[in-house]
Write a protein that holds these residues in place. Structure first.
Motif, PDB file in Angstrom:
ATOM      1  N   GLY A  69       0.803  -1.208   0.000  1.00 22.33           N
ATOM      2  CA  GLY A  69       0.000   0.000   0.000  1.00 22.33           C
ATOM      3  C   GLY A  69       0.842   1.268   0.000  1.00 22.33           C
ATOM      4  N   LEU A  70       0.154   2.401   0.052  1.00 20.98           N
ATOM      5  CA  LEU A  70       0.827   3.699   0.039  1.00 20.98           C
ATOM      6  C   LEU A  70       1.694   3.852   1.278  1.00 20.98           C
ATOM      7  CD1 LEU A  70       0.932   6.310  -1.680  1.00 20.98           C
ATOM      8  CD2 LEU A  70      -0.824   7.244  -0.157  1.00 20.98           C
ATOM      9  N   SER A  71       2.924   4.335   1.074  1.00 21.75           N
ATOM     10  CA  SER A  71       3.900   4.339   2.160  1.00 21.75           C
ATOM     11  C   SER A  71       4.587   5.692   2.278  1.00 21.75           C
ATOM     12  CB  SER A  71       4.951   3.254   1.900  1.00 21.75           C
ATOM     13  OG  SER A  71       6.032   3.370   2.795  1.00 21.75           O
ATOM     14  N   ASN A  72       4.857   6.107   3.522  1.00 22.14           N
ATOM     15  CA  ASN A  72       5.637   7.327   3.733  1.00 22.14           C
ATOM     16  C   ASN A  72       7.110   7.018   3.986  1.00 22.14           C
ATOM     17  OD1 ASN A  72       5.578   6.301   6.314  1.00 22.14           O
ATOM     18  ND2 ASN A  72       4.366   7.966   7.200  1.00 22.14           N
ATOM     19  N   THR A  73       7.492   5.732   3.887  1.00 18.93           N
ATOM     20  CA  THR A  73       8.911   5.380   3.962  1.00 18.93           C
ATOM     21  C   THR A  73       9.504   5.188   2.567  1.00 18.93           C
ATOM     22  OG1 THR A  73       8.424   3.010   4.196  1.00 18.93           O
ATOM     23  CG2 THR A  73       8.646   4.309   6.221  1.00 18.93           C
TER      24      THR A  73
END
Length: 253
Positions: A231-235
């Motif tokens: 899924g969408l990740s901020n890492t």
């Protein structure tokens, strides 16, 4: 293994070019026979159902980078070129070799030259990467990719940037750099159909400017200690060289 300075980028991008035999368009009868062989492998995997020696590997929804205006410049990040290809997952198990699109559709027969080229010394594995076609300057050529899939599939190359599973072990819980090390040992840099996407540990902005000059889409920055999460990740962060241009592969199934 990191690029050593910006000069390493030029060397790394040449590794994305197809091998000499990959530039040759196979005669129709040979290509048809190869497609038939790949289709039979994929069919055998489906017939075997959900169990192959205790369990068949399933498609894992990919980790998706968050789009940002500028790449991160603080420590703890590594950076890779955005190859502007089609996100692809290779699954290897006793049911055969299968290649999936980013939305989990089986594209093995479309990518049959890559499927036939997979020859890894392990029983099971899941590789994450992109299918690309190299242009004349060595950079990936997204407009040519769609045409190659239908007309010249022998030009297709899979560039691996992550490994999620290996011989019964879940590698997704390991830090990114450990996964990259395992992947590098499995897929050594070279000119084959299965290639390795190198990362860069220096200035993200310098790398961004370099890939922009050679015509690539931008860069993807990843936390060096991050685990793999679907899924969408901020890492994982992506900075585009041209924010107004939407890569074709992002709209594909």
């Amino acid at each position: 293994m990191a690029w050593r300075g910006l000069g390493g980028l030029a060397g790394a991008r040449h590794r994305w070019q197809a091998s000499s035999w990959g530039d040759v368009v196979l005669p129709v009868p040979i290509a048809a026979a190869a497609r038939s062989k790949v289709a039979s492998l994929s069919k055998r995997a489906k017939v075997n159902g959900g169990r192959v020696n205790g369990g068949r590997l399933e498609f894992l929804p990919p980790q998706i980078p968050t789009r940002v205006e500028r790449p991160p410049e603080d420590e703890g990040w590594v950076h890779e070129a955005n190859l502007d290809g089609y996100r692809t997952q290779i699954i290897i198990d006793n049911g055969g070799v299968r290649l999936y699109s980013k939305n989990g559709r089986d594209w093995t027969t479309k990518y049959w030259p890559i499927a036939l080229a997979v020859d890894l010394p392990y029983r099971t594995a899941i590789l994450d990467g992109e299918v690309i076609v190299s242009g004349e300057q060595g950079a990936s050529d997204c407009p040519a990719l769609e045409a190659a899939i239908w007309n010249e599939p022998s030009r297709l190359v899979f560039v691996a940037f992550d490994i999620l599973h290996l011989d019964g072990r879940d590698l997704g819980s390991l830090p990114l750099l450990q996964r990259k090390q395992a992947l590098w040992q499995l897929v050594e840099p070279g000119l084959g159909k299965i290639q390795y996407s190198e990362h860069f540990e220096g200035s993200a902005l310098a790398l961004f400017r370099t890939v922009e000059k050679i015509g690539l889409n931008g860069i993807i920055s990843k936390r060096a200690d991050s685990r793999y999460r679907s899924g969408l990740s901020n890492t994982w962060l992506t900075a585009r060289a041209d924010a107004t241009r939407i890569p074709i592969w992002r709209n594909k199934t």
